[in-house]
Design an enzyme around this catalytic site. Sequence first.
Site, short mmCIF file in Angstrom:
data_model
loop_
_atom_site.label_atom_id
_atom_site.label_comp_id
_atom_site.label_asym_id
_atom_site.label_seq_id
_atom_site.Cartn_x
_atom_site.Cartn_y
_atom_site.Cartn_z
N HIS A 39 0.87 -1.19 0.00
CA HIS A 39 0.00 0.00 0.00
C HIS A 39 0.90 1.23 0.00
O HIS A 39 1.74 1.40 0.87
CB HIS A 39 -0.92 0.02 1.22
CG HIS A 39 -1.84 1.20 1.25
ND1 HIS A 39 -3.09 1.20 0.65
CD2 HIS A 39 -1.67 2.45 1.77
CE1 HIS A 39 -3.65 2.38 0.82
NE2 HIS A 39 -2.82 3.15 1.50
N CYS A 40 0.72 2.08 -1.00
CA CYS A 40 1.56 3.26 -1.14
C CYS A 40 0.81 4.49 -0.63
O CYS A 40 -0.23 4.86 -1.19
CB CYS A 40 1.96 3.46 -2.61
SG CYS A 40 2.97 4.94 -2.88
N PRO A 41 1.29 5.16 0.41
CA PRO A 41 0.60 6.36 0.91
C PRO A 41 0.70 7.54 -0.04
O PRO A 41 -0.13 8.45 0.02
CB PRO A 41 1.31 6.65 2.24
CG PRO A 41 2.68 6.05 2.07
CD PRO A 41 2.49 4.84 1.20
N ASN A 45 -3.24 4.49 -2.52
CA ASN A 45 -3.86 3.31 -3.12
C ASN A 45 -2.88 2.15 -3.00
O ASN A 45 -1.70 2.35 -2.67
CB ASN A 45 -4.20 3.57 -4.59
CG ASN A 45 -5.23 2.60 -5.12
OD1 ASN A 45 -5.67 1.70 -4.41
ND2 ASN A 45 -5.60 2.74 -6.38
#
Length: 323
Positions: A39-41, A45
Amino acid sequence: EKSQDCMYLQYCKVCQSYKAPRSHHCRKCNRCVMKMDHHCPWINNCCGYQNHASFTLFLLLAPLGCIHASFIFIMTMYTQLYNRISFGWSSVKIDMSAAKRDPRPIIPFGLSAFAASLFALGLALGTTIAVGMLFIIQMKVILTNKTSIESWIEEKAKDRIQYYQTGETFIFPYDMGSKWKNFRQVFTWSGIPEGDGLDWPVRDGCHQYSLTIEQLKQKADKRVRSVRYRAIEDYSGVCCPVTKGVKTFFTTPCTEEPRIALSKGDLILATRGLKHWMYGEKILISAADGGIRERGWFPRNCVEKYQYDSETDQPVDGEKKSK
């Protein structure tokens, strides 16, 4: 669709359904993601099946844009400073008020502009290094047709086999044996990844559920090797607790994984730990009824080992405190 395949699949208690191969549940998105990498902040997403190629291109183009910006900053500062330097017999003076030779630029370049350009140059170079390293890491896993999570699963498989001396040989099923074929699994001319995110081509000797079977073995192994603890102090669940000691405060785990609040008497099933922190799952009464699982980190000095009889599940008399 095939009920006989359920024995090979993991069940997501949150989504109340079986996970497809290579899928994982994201606690931030609150859903299971196909071929989840992480999960990429920064894009708010998950990076997975549909956008793995787009995310990797983002990791490539961001450093290139920062390199371009760094070149502009360097040339701007060089030309502006060169035009403001006075060379004397015994000293060199820099006059930031106005240029000596060229006419005034369209955008005035004073001391504040120089400081801002220098700060922006530092940010651009830092972003180039940091994001560039992430791009290299992503390309390494893509060329082996893995995700970051699957690389971790493969490492745990090796540790499990070595620990139990089972003589097994775990072969990652989705590595096609060719870097070009693995590359083509993610990057296509149309921009749409191959497949449907559910069924994947596998190498010889493996089948669709080779990875999920290994994950089930690792989960069973984790349950066997986990240790039950009981909370002896309340813990609010803050990231850096001030009242739990200086060492606990400064050694908080550098991870996005959550912390769990504890009340005195709570039971926790710990699966891993550090010197001053532990990670585990709180044992809830409603967990058997489909309750929400509470997993996360908690300070080690807030709990003690809970000794109990495995047959009666009752605490043993004279249990000793073991931090």
